[in-house]
Design a protein around this motif. Structure first.
Motif, mmCIF file in Angstrom:
data_model
loop_
_atom_site.group_PDB
_atom_site.id
_atom_site.type_symbol
_atom_site.label_atom_id
_atom_site.label_comp_id
_atom_site.label_asym_id
_atom_site.label_seq_id
_atom_site.Cartn_x
_atom_site.Cartn_y
_atom_site.Cartn_z
ATOM 1 N N ALA A 114 0.826 -1.220 0.000
ATOM 2 C CA ALA A 114 0.000 0.000 0.000
ATOM 3 C C ALA A 114 0.851 1.257 0.000
ATOM 4 O O ALA A 114 2.028 1.248 0.373
ATOM 5 C CB ALA A 114 -0.913 0.010 1.223
ATOM 6 N N ILE A 115 0.245 2.348 -0.443
ATOM 7 C CA ILE A 115 0.798 3.687 -0.245
ATOM 8 C C ILE A 115 -0.055 4.368 0.808
ATOM 9 O O ILE A 115 -1.265 4.535 0.630
ATOM 10 C CB ILE A 115 0.791 4.515 -1.541
ATOM 11 C CG1 ILE A 115 1.728 3.902 -2.582
ATOM 12 C CG2 ILE A 115 1.210 5.958 -1.256
ATOM 13 C CD1 ILE A 115 1.772 4.671 -3.895
ATOM 14 N N VAL A 116 0.567 4.732 1.914
ATOM 15 C CA VAL A 116 -0.127 5.391 3.022
ATOM 16 C C VAL A 116 0.333 6.839 3.087
ATOM 17 O O VAL A 116 1.532 7.116 3.223
ATOM 18 C CB VAL A 116 0.146 4.682 4.358
ATOM 19 C CG1 VAL A 116 -0.493 5.448 5.509
ATOM 20 C CG2 VAL A 116 -0.369 3.249 4.318
ATOM 21 N N ILE A 158 6.073 7.704 -7.816
ATOM 22 C CA ILE A 158 5.935 6.967 -6.557
ATOM 23 C C ILE A 158 4.898 5.850 -6.712
ATOM 24 O O ILE A 158 5.112 4.713 -6.291
ATOM 25 C CB ILE A 158 5.550 7.927 -5.417
ATOM 26 C CG1 ILE A 158 6.753 8.814 -5.048
ATOM 27 C CG2 ILE A 158 5.058 7.162 -4.184
ATOM 28 C CD1 ILE A 158 6.432 9.910 -4.044
ATOM 29 N N ARG A 159 3.773 6.169 -7.335
ATOM 30 C CA ARG A 159 2.730 5.158 -7.554
ATOM 31 C C ARG A 159 3.225 4.035 -8.470
ATOM 32 O O ARG A 159 3.026 2.851 -8.177
ATOM 33 C CB ARG A 159 1.502 5.822 -8.153
ATOM 34 C CG ARG A 159 0.318 4.894 -8.436
ATOM 35 C CD ARG A 159 -0.465 4.546 -7.181
ATOM 36 N NE ARG A 159 -0.175 3.222 -6.650
ATOM 37 C CZ ARG A 159 -0.767 2.717 -5.568
ATOM 38 N NH1 ARG A 159 -1.643 3.427 -4.885
ATOM 39 N NH2 ARG A 159 -0.473 1.520 -5.123
ATOM 40 N N ARG A 160 3.873 4.403 -9.558
ATOM 41 C CA ARG A 160 4.321 3.396 -10.530
ATOM 42 C C ARG A 160 5.385 2.488 -9.924
ATOM 43 O O ARG A 160 5.320 1.259 -10.072
ATOM 44 C CB ARG A 160 4.866 4.079 -11.783
ATOM 45 C CG ARG A 160 5.388 3.090 -12.826
ATOM 46 C CD ARG A 160 5.706 3.758 -14.147
ATOM 47 N NE ARG A 160 6.785 4.729 -14.044
ATOM 48 C CZ ARG A 160 8.080 4.400 -14.050
ATOM 49 N NH1 ARG A 160 8.443 3.129 -14.110
ATOM 50 N NH2 ARG A 160 9.011 5.338 -13.989
ATOM 51 N N LEU A 161 6.358 3.076 -9.240
ATOM 52 C CA LEU A 161 7.405 2.263 -8.632
ATOM 53 C C LEU A 161 6.847 1.361 -7.542
ATOM 54 O O LEU A 161 7.271 0.206 -7.394
ATOM 55 C CB LEU A 161 8.502 3.169 -8.058
ATOM 56 C CG LEU A 161 9.355 3.919 -9.081
ATOM 57 C CD1 LEU A 161 10.240 4.935 -8.376
ATOM 58 C CD2 LEU A 161 10.182 2.958 -9.908
ATOM 59 N N ASN A 162 5.900 1.878 -6.775
ATOM 60 C CA ASN A 162 5.297 1.069 -5.716
ATOM 61 C C ASN A 162 4.642 -0.181 -6.297
ATOM 62 O O ASN A 162 4.771 -1.286 -5.759
ATOM 63 C CB ASN A 162 4.268 1.890 -4.951
ATOM 64 C CG ASN A 162 3.910 1.280 -3.608
ATOM 65 O OD1 ASN A 162 4.634 1.459 -2.629
ATOM 66 N ND2 ASN A 162 2.809 0.529 -3.550
ATOM 67 N N ASP A 163 3.962 0.003 -7.436
ATOM 68 C CA ASP A 163 3.245 -1.120 -8.033
ATOM 69 C C ASP A 163 4.180 -2.063 -8.780
ATOM 70 O O ASP A 163 4.079 -3.289 -8.642
ATOM 71 C CB ASP A 163 2.164 -0.590 -8.979
ATOM 72 C CG ASP A 163 1.069 0.176 -8.245
ATOM 73 O OD1 ASP A 163 0.960 0.010 -7.013
ATOM 74 O OD2 ASP A 163 0.337 0.935 -8.897
#
Length: 261
Positions: A34-36, A185-190
Motif C-alpha cells: 500500500a501507499i499510506v 511513486i505510484r508506478r514504482l510502488n506497483d
C-alpha cells in the motif's frame, strides 16, 4: 512475517522529544503493497512519526514493529533493518561533487561487496527506473529540482528496499514536477512491489496516488481511512486542514509547535 502481516505496526505509541510529548496514542497498521499518506500541518509531528519507524527515535511508550519485528535498539541490528527501508528526504541530500550515477552508487558501495561492473549496471537500472538514465554524468547543480529529486529516489531504491519512506517529497517543486514525482511513486510502488509511507502537507497532489490516508493534528491521529473517506469527512479537524482555515480545533500558534515536521 506472514503474507497478511502489516509491514509497519504501531501499538499504543507515545513519542517524546525534549521532555515533551509530541504524539500520543498512535495505533497504525501499514499493509504490504500500500501507499499510506501521512498528512497534517507543519509542526504536527509527521517527521517524528517517521523517526520512530526508522529507529531514530525510541518510543516513550508502546511498540513499533517493522517487517514483523520490534525495531531493534542494538546498533548493528538497527543498521541491518535500515537497509530494508529506503528514505527520500525533502532536501535530497545529494553530494554536490559527485555525478548522479556516483550518488546512486553510494549505498551499493557502502553496503555491498559487488564488483564495480555490477554496481554500474545496477545504477543504470535505477536511473532508468526514474527516467534519468541519460543524466548519469550530470552533477546536482546541472539538474532541475524535479530531476534532483528523482536522482535521490533512485539512490533510495539502490538496495531494493521493500519499504519506502518519503519525507515531504514535493517540497520546492513546481506543480508539473510534483505531478511527475507522485506518479513515479505510484508506478514504482506497483511495479517493484513496494510499500510506501508518504509524509506530506500537499493534500491534493498526494491523495490521488494513496491507498490509505492519516491526518495528524494536535498530537494524535485525528483521521484514518481511505482518501475518498477523507475528502467526505465532516470531522472539524479534517475539514479545517483540508480547507486551510486559520481558525478551528487545530492550533497554529508558534508556542504550541515543538518540532518541524
Amino acid at each position: 512475517m506472514t503474507a497478511s502481516a502489516p509491514i509497519v505496526r504501531l501499538s499504543g505509541v507515545r513519542l517524546d522529544r525534549g521532555g515533551r510529548t509530541i504524539l500520543r496514542g498512535l495505533d497504525l497498521d501499514v499493509p504490504k503493497g500500500a501507499i499510506v499518506a501521512v498528512l497534517g500541518p507543519s509542526g504536527s509531528g509527521k517527521s517524528t512519526l517517521l523517526a520512530a519507524i526508522t529507529g531514530e527515535l525510541e518510543p516513550a511508550a508502546g511498540t513499533v514493529e517493522v517487517f514483523g519485528q520490534p525495531v531493534p535498539r542494538e546498533r548493528r541490528a538497527l543498521l541491518s533493518l535500515r537497509k530494508g527501508i529506503g528514505v527520500l528526504l525533502q532536501g535530497n541530500g545529494l553530494l554536490t561533487d559527485l555525478t548522479a550515477a556516483e550518488n546512486v552508487a553510494l549505498p551499493l558501495r557502502a553496503h555491498t561487496d559487488l564488483p564495480e561492473p555490477v554496481i554500474a549496471r545496477l545504477v543504470r537500472m535505477k536511473l532508468h527506473a526514474v527516467g534519468l538514465r541519460a543524466a548519469a554524468d550530470l552533477y546536482p547543480r546541472e539538474l532541475s529540482g524535479g530531476m534532483a529529486r528523482r536522482v535521490a529516489l533512485a539512490r533510495a531504491l539502490a538496495l531494493d528496499p521493500p519499504l519506502m519512506v518519503y519525507d515531504e517529497p514535493l517540497t520546492g517543486l513546481d506543480p508539473i514536477a510534483s505531478g511527475v514525482i507522485m506518479a513515479l511513486i505510484r508506478r514504482l510502488n506497483d511495479t517493484l512491489g513496494l510499500t510506501s509511507i508518504v509524509v506530506s502537507h500537499h493534500v491534493h497532489e498526494t491523495l490521488p496516488v494513496a491507498d490509505h490516508a492519516l491526518v495528524i493534528a494536535n498530537g494524535r491521529i485525528v483521521f484514518a481511512g481511505t482518501p475518498s473517506e477523507l475528502e467526505t469527512s465532516h470531522d472539524p479537524f479534517v475539514r479545517q486542514f483540508l480547507r486551510g482555515e486559520p481558525d478551528g480545533p487545530i492550533a497554529f500558534d508558534a508556542a504550541a509547535r515543538t518540532e518541524a515536521a
